[in-house]
Write a protein that holds these residues in place. Structure first.
Motif, mmCIF file in Angstrom:
data_model
loop_
_atom_site.group_PDB
_atom_site.id
_atom_site.type_symbol
_atom_site.label_atom_id
_atom_site.label_comp_id
_atom_site.label_asym_id
_atom_site.label_seq_id
_atom_site.Cartn_x
_atom_site.Cartn_y
_atom_site.Cartn_z
ATOM 1 N N ALA A 172 8.013 -49.310 -105.603
ATOM 2 C CA ALA A 172 9.359 -48.759 -105.415
ATOM 3 C C ALA A 172 9.794 -47.879 -106.585
ATOM 4 O O ALA A 172 10.572 -46.949 -106.400
ATOM 5 C CB ALA A 172 10.359 -49.887 -105.200
ATOM 6 N N ASP A 173 9.291 -48.140 -107.781
ATOM 7 C CA ASP A 173 9.708 -47.346 -108.941
ATOM 8 C C ASP A 173 8.873 -46.073 -109.130
ATOM 9 O O ASP A 173 9.118 -45.302 -110.043
ATOM 10 C CB ASP A 173 9.690 -48.191 -110.214
ATOM 11 N N GLU A 174 7.899 -45.820 -108.250
ATOM 12 C CA GLU A 174 7.086 -44.605 -108.326
ATOM 13 C C GLU A 174 7.756 -43.469 -107.554
ATOM 14 O O GLU A 174 8.416 -43.699 -106.554
ATOM 15 C CB GLU A 174 5.706 -44.838 -107.713
ATOM 16 N N SER A 216 9.471 -33.795 -104.524
ATOM 17 C CA SER A 216 9.245 -35.213 -104.807
ATOM 18 C C SER A 216 10.185 -36.052 -103.952
ATOM 19 O O SER A 216 11.247 -35.603 -103.530
ATOM 20 C CB SER A 216 9.468 -35.516 -106.286
ATOM 21 N N LEU A 217 9.758 -37.281 -103.714
ATOM 22 C CA LEU A 217 10.556 -38.252 -102.969
ATOM 23 C C LEU A 217 10.715 -39.503 -103.825
ATOM 24 O O LEU A 217 9.732 -40.036 -104.344
ATOM 25 C CB LEU A 217 9.859 -38.623 -101.656
ATOM 26 N N SER A 225 16.773 -45.908 -98.891
ATOM 27 C CA SER A 225 16.671 -44.509 -98.492
ATOM 28 C C SER A 225 15.725 -43.783 -99.440
ATOM 29 O O SER A 225 15.167 -44.390 -100.353
ATOM 30 C CB SER A 225 18.057 -43.857 -98.500
ATOM 31 N N PHE A 226 15.578 -42.478 -99.212
ATOM 32 C CA PHE A 226 14.776 -41.624 -100.062
ATOM 33 C C PHE A 226 15.622 -40.441 -100.492
ATOM 34 O O PHE A 226 16.466 -39.956 -99.747
ATOM 35 C CB PHE A 226 13.540 -41.095 -99.314
ATOM 36 N N TYR A 275 8.156 -52.359 -102.743
ATOM 37 C CA TYR A 275 7.210 -51.362 -102.258
ATOM 38 C C TYR A 275 7.821 -50.542 -101.120
ATOM 39 O O TYR A 275 8.749 -50.966 -100.462
ATOM 40 C CB TYR A 275 5.935 -52.033 -101.702
ATOM 41 N N PHE A 276 7.233 -49.358 -100.920
ATOM 42 C CA PHE A 276 7.475 -48.577 -99.712
ATOM 43 C C PHE A 276 6.137 -47.989 -99.295
ATOM 44 O O PHE A 276 5.157 -48.033 -100.045
ATOM 45 C CB PHE A 276 8.529 -47.483 -99.935
#
Length: 186
Positions: free
Chosen positions: A44-46, A72-73, A85-86, A137-138
């Motif tokens: 998730a932090d990437e 970037s997302l 969300s993104f 994670y995503f």
């Protein structure tokens, strides 16, 4: 208790589905480095980056007209909400990024809508977020389109509007010319 009863509760993971299209894909193979076969899990932090620099970007586009880092997302949780969300950010100094009808210049960013079309140059990407619960994670799941996204999603083609009057081409499909009608007539 059985091992089934003691097992950890399974969390669903937010997944960003992205369908890619470029009119020259068959000739140029610009998507050859993208993994279309399975979902890719990220922490998730990437920040997920798209561009041509394989040293920086997780998703490489093999095209010299694409910036080293095109966009970037960033995955995030909305303030005072359990909703994820993104955020999409344009990382290209030369190319504007269009998310639905919003044009993003260099370093501009917005929340990615749940369903949207992302465009830059001749590239079209249909993005759709599948909700999940995991905060750690995503996933991204990439797909390849054979026809333009606007055609595949049955979006109307935009017709230019003349500065004066109404274009006769708008009525040509009806084989009728415009008629003046009194507003009191039915």
């Amino acid at each position: 208790m059985s091992s089934f009863e003691e097992a950890e509760t399974e969390e669903t993971i937010t997944c960003l589905h992205m369908t890619f299209y470029h009119p020259r894909q068959e000739d140029k193979m610009m998507f050859r480095c993208l993994n279309f076969s399975k979902r890719q899990q990220m922490r998730a932090d990437e920040t997920s980056k798209f561009g041509r620099d394989s040293n920086v970007c997780q998703h490489n586009l093999m095209d010299t007209r694409v910036s080293r880092i095109q966009f970037s997302l960033q995955f995030y949780r909305k303030l005072n909400s359990s909703e994820f969300s993104f955020e999409i950010k344009n990382m290209s100094k030369k190319t504007k990024l269009i998310v639905d009808q919003t044009e993003l210049g260099y370093l501009n960013k917005i929340d990615l809508p749940w369903k949207c079309i992302i465009c830059f140059g001749d590239y079209q990407i249909f993005a759709e977020i599948q909700e999940g619960e995991s905060m750690d994670y995503f996933e991204t799941h990439l797909h390849l389109a054979q026809v333009p996204i606007s055609q595949e999603r049955c979006l109307p083609a935009l017709q230019p509007i003349p500065e004066k009057g109404i274009s006769s081409s708008l009525f040509s499909s009806q084989n009728k010319s415009p008629m003046e009608i009194d507003e009191n007539e039915s």
